[in-house]
Design a protein around this motif. Structure first.
Motif, PDB file in Angstrom:
ATOM      1  N   GLY A 243       3.247  10.619   5.230  1.00  0.00           N
ATOM      2  CA  GLY A 243       4.473  10.940   4.510  1.00  0.00           C
ATOM      3  C   GLY A 243       4.141  11.431   3.121  1.00  0.00           C
ATOM      4  O   GLY A 243       3.654  12.536   2.927  1.00  0.00           O
ATOM      5  N   VAL A 244       4.381  10.600   2.112  1.00  0.00           N
ATOM      6  CA  VAL A 244       4.040  10.948   0.731  1.00  0.00           C
ATOM      7  C   VAL A 244       2.869  10.118   0.235  1.00  0.00           C
ATOM      8  O   VAL A 244       2.486  10.228  -0.928  1.00  0.00           O
ATOM      9  CB  VAL A 244       5.262  10.754  -0.200  1.00  0.00           C
ATOM     10  CG1 VAL A 244       6.403  11.658   0.223  1.00  0.00           C
ATOM     11  CG2 VAL A 244       5.712   9.301  -0.207  1.00  0.00           C
ATOM     12  N   ARG A 245       2.297   9.296   1.111  1.00  0.00           N
ATOM     13  CA  ARG A 245       1.238   8.378   0.699  1.00  0.00           C
ATOM     14  C   ARG A 245      -0.116   8.833   1.244  1.00  0.00           C
ATOM     15  O   ARG A 245      -0.334   8.799   2.453  1.00  0.00           O
ATOM     16  CB  ARG A 245       1.557   6.967   1.201  1.00  0.00           C
ATOM     17  CG  ARG A 245       0.582   5.903   0.725  1.00  0.00           C
ATOM     18  CD  ARG A 245       0.916   4.566   1.330  1.00  0.00           C
ATOM     19  NE  ARG A 245      -0.001   3.532   0.865  1.00  0.00           N
ATOM     20  CZ  ARG A 245      -0.375   2.487   1.584  1.00  0.00           C
ATOM     21  NH1 ARG A 245       0.077   2.346   2.818  1.00  0.00           N
ATOM     22  NH2 ARG A 245      -1.194   1.587   1.101  1.00  0.00           N
ATOM     23  N   PRO A 246      -1.046   9.252   0.372  1.00  0.00           N
ATOM     24  CA  PRO A 246      -2.369   9.672   0.834  1.00  0.00           C
ATOM     25  C   PRO A 246      -3.317   8.479   0.990  1.00  0.00           C
ATOM     26  O   PRO A 246      -3.392   7.609   0.116  1.00  0.00           O
ATOM     27  CB  PRO A 246      -2.851  10.598  -0.279  1.00  0.00           C
ATOM     28  CG  PRO A 246      -2.160  10.103  -1.508  1.00  0.00           C
ATOM     29  CD  PRO A 246      -0.850   9.516  -1.066  1.00  0.00           C
ATOM     30  N   LEU A 247      -4.036   8.450   2.097  1.00  0.00           N
ATOM     31  CA  LEU A 247      -4.987   7.380   2.386  1.00  0.00           C
ATOM     32  C   LEU A 247      -6.337   7.995   2.723  1.00  0.00           C
ATOM     33  O   LEU A 247      -6.450   8.785   3.655  1.00  0.00           O
ATOM     34  CB  LEU A 247      -4.504   6.521   3.561  1.00  0.00           C
ATOM     35  CG  LEU A 247      -3.153   5.825   3.403  1.00  0.00           C
ATOM     36  CD1 LEU A 247      -2.695   5.244   4.721  1.00  0.00           C
ATOM     37  CD2 LEU A 247      -3.242   4.741   2.333  1.00  0.00           C
ATOM     38  N   LEU A 248      -7.355   7.641   1.954  1.00  0.00           N
ATOM     39  CA  LEU A 248      -8.710   8.109   2.216  1.00  0.00           C
ATOM     40  C   LEU A 248      -9.483   6.971   2.853  1.00  0.00           C
ATOM     41  O   LEU A 248      -9.712   5.931   2.226  1.00  0.00           O
ATOM     42  CB  LEU A 248      -9.380   8.563   0.913  1.00  0.00           C
ATOM     43  CG  LEU A 248     -10.819   9.069   1.030  1.00  0.00           C
ATOM     44  CD1 LEU A 248     -10.911  10.258   1.988  1.00  0.00           C
ATOM     45  CD2 LEU A 248     -11.376   9.447  -0.348  1.00  0.00           C
ATOM     46  N   ASN A 249      -9.834   7.162   4.126  1.00  0.00           N
ATOM     47  CA  ASN A 249     -10.517   6.111   4.900  1.00  0.00           C
ATOM     48  C   ASN A 249      -9.748   4.793   4.862  1.00  0.00           C
ATOM     49  O   ASN A 249     -10.323   3.708   4.768  1.00  0.00           O
ATOM     50  CB  ASN A 249     -11.951   5.916   4.390  1.00  0.00           C
ATOM     51  CG  ASN A 249     -12.778   7.184   4.479  1.00  0.00           C
ATOM     52  OD1 ASN A 249     -12.645   7.946   5.433  1.00  0.00           O
ATOM     53  ND2 ASN A 249     -13.619   7.420   3.476  1.00  0.00           N
ATOM     54  N   GLY A 250      -8.415   4.908   4.909  1.00  0.00           N
ATOM     55  CA  GLY A 250      -7.565   3.733   4.959  1.00  0.00           C
ATOM     56  C   GLY A 250      -7.172   3.146   3.623  1.00  0.00           C
ATOM     57  O   GLY A 250      -6.387   2.193   3.571  1.00  0.00           O
ATOM     58  N   THR A 251      -7.695   3.698   2.530  1.00  0.00           N
ATOM     59  CA  THR A 251      -7.407   3.176   1.190  1.00  0.00           C
ATOM     60  C   THR A 251      -6.602   4.199   0.396  1.00  0.00           C
ATOM     61  O   THR A 251      -6.921   5.388   0.412  1.00  0.00           O
ATOM     62  CB  THR A 251      -8.705   2.846   0.439  1.00  0.00           C
ATOM     63  OG1 THR A 251      -9.463   1.905   1.201  1.00  0.00           O
ATOM     64  CG2 THR A 251      -8.410   2.263  -0.928  1.00  0.00           C
ATOM     65  N   THR A 252      -5.570   3.735  -0.288  1.00  0.00           N
ATOM     66  CA  THR A 252      -4.747   4.653  -1.060  1.00  0.00           C
ATOM     67  C   THR A 252      -5.575   5.401  -2.093  1.00  0.00           C
ATOM     68  O   THR A 252      -6.466   4.830  -2.738  1.00  0.00           O
ATOM     69  CB  THR A 252      -3.585   3.902  -1.737  1.00  0.00           C
ATOM     70  OG1 THR A 252      -2.741   4.859  -2.390  1.00  0.00           O
ATOM     71  CG2 THR A 252      -4.083   2.884  -2.743  1.00  0.00           C
ATOM     72  N   CYS A 253      -5.279   6.686  -2.270  1.00  0.00           N
ATOM     73  CA  CYS A 253      -6.063   7.524  -3.200  1.00  0.00           C
ATOM     74  C   CYS A 253      -5.143   8.445  -3.982  1.00  0.00           C
ATOM     75  O   CYS A 253      -5.536   9.557  -4.350  1.00  0.00           O
ATOM     76  CB  CYS A 253      -7.114   8.325  -2.432  1.00  0.00           C
ATOM     77  SG  CYS A 253      -6.411   9.461  -1.198  1.00  0.00           S
ATOM     78  N   GLU A 254      -3.945   7.996  -4.251  1.00  0.00           N
ATOM     79  CA  GLU A 254      -2.942   8.849  -4.878  1.00  0.00           C
ATOM     80  C   GLU A 254      -3.391   9.395  -6.232  1.00  0.00           C
ATOM     81  O   GLU A 254      -3.047  10.523  -6.592  1.00  0.00           O
ATOM     82  CB  GLU A 254      -1.630   8.081  -5.029  1.00  0.00           C
ATOM     83  CG  GLU A 254      -0.480   8.948  -5.477  1.00  0.00           C
ATOM     84  CD  GLU A 254       0.844   8.222  -5.420  1.00  0.00           C
ATOM     85  OE1 GLU A 254       1.857   8.830  -5.812  1.00  0.00           O
ATOM     86  OE2 GLU A 254       0.864   7.052  -5.013  1.00  0.00           O
TER      87      GLU A 254
END
Length: 275
Positions: A228-239
């Motif tokens: 959606g609007v939430r970026p996750l890099l390898n499962g961890t938020t990276c906003e």
């Protein structure tokens, strides 16, 4: 063709006609419910709609007939029906005449009309909170457009044209057959963009200029998911390492551009939404 009703609850799908003596006779879906916000002016005729027109929750009504062997069948049937239709979580309905569409619903209290000691008729009204009917599977699981288990006439799918939702090129088109724009920001619609490759990706929907970008480099072992609007890099938020953007999919074809990334592997995963 005799209609059938499938109920999904706790991960299990049941054909309601599997209950001995219980017959599903039809499903009625209420029309879309427009929510308006009119603004009037004391010196001007009429009113003006303020902001977008929203779609509210609506109801679905299922009709049934039960014919048991004795009064005990009648009592047990009531208990089985209550157990199936009432839950602490929404259940999902799907009818055989519209096999490609799911409806997440909540059963409302209902009464039965007892015809005699072993027969009854009843109608169950369900709330459909989202106001939408959903495709049976998400876009990336739609393997065959006209597979009767996945799709149907009336889902706005292009005739005779295979749809792809996984891409390995820098320019491609994503088709949204929904009745509405897929908008994960304002409407909180379900949209996952799964990104693999090497480099600092920037993905732009050239149709409407919405875009997402990661300001750090991906490696071959990384997976970036824009939930959606939430970026996750390898499962961890990276906003903090992004442009704080999101992708919105217009109805129909969306022209997508990818820059800054090699060995591209991008998947667009979302349910199709219908009024």
């Amino acid at each position: 063709m005799i209609p059938e009703l499938f109920v999904t609850k706790d991960g299990q799908t049941i054909n309601i006609d599997a209950f001995k003596g219980l017959n599903f006779t039809g499903l009625t879906t209420q029309s879309p419910q427009s929510i308006t916000n009119y603004q009037s002016n004391k010196i001007r005729d009429g009113s003006v709609q303020n902001g977008p027109i929203l779609f509210g929750s609506r109801t679905v009504t299922a009709d049934f007939y039960f014919d048991g062997e004795d009064v005990y069948d009648y009592k047990l049937a009531c208990q089985d029906i209550w157990r199936l239709l009432f839950s602490r979580e929404p259940i999902t309905l799907r009818e055989s005449q519209m096999p490609g569409l799911n409806m997440e619903v909540i059963a409302k209290p209902f009464d039965v009309t007892r015809l005699n000691w072993h027969e009854m008729t009843f109608s169950v009204e369900f709330d459909m909170p989202s106001g939408y009917r959903h495709s049976l599977v998400k876009s990336d699981r739609l393997q065959f457009i006209y597979d009767e288990e996945l799709s149907q006439i009336g889902m706005n799918l292009p005739n005779g044209e295979d749809l792809a939702y996984r891409f390995k090129q820098t320019r491609f088109k994503v088709y949204n057959p929904s009745d509405v724009v897929i908008d994960p920001y304002w409407q909180k619609h379900d949209l996952d963009i799964i990104i693999k490759g090497q480099g600092t990706p920037m993905i732009t929907n050239l149709t409407n200029n919405y875009g997402i970008a990661l300001n750090r480099a991906l490696t071959a072992n990384d997976m970036l998911v824009w939930n959606g609007v939430r970026p996750l890099l390898n499962g961890t938020t990276c906003e903090r390492a992004t442009n704080h953007g999101h992708i919105q999919l217009e109805k129909g074809w969306n022209d997508i551009s990818v820059t800054g990334l090699t060995n591209i592997d991008i998947t667009f995963s979302f349910p199709f939404l219908y009024l």
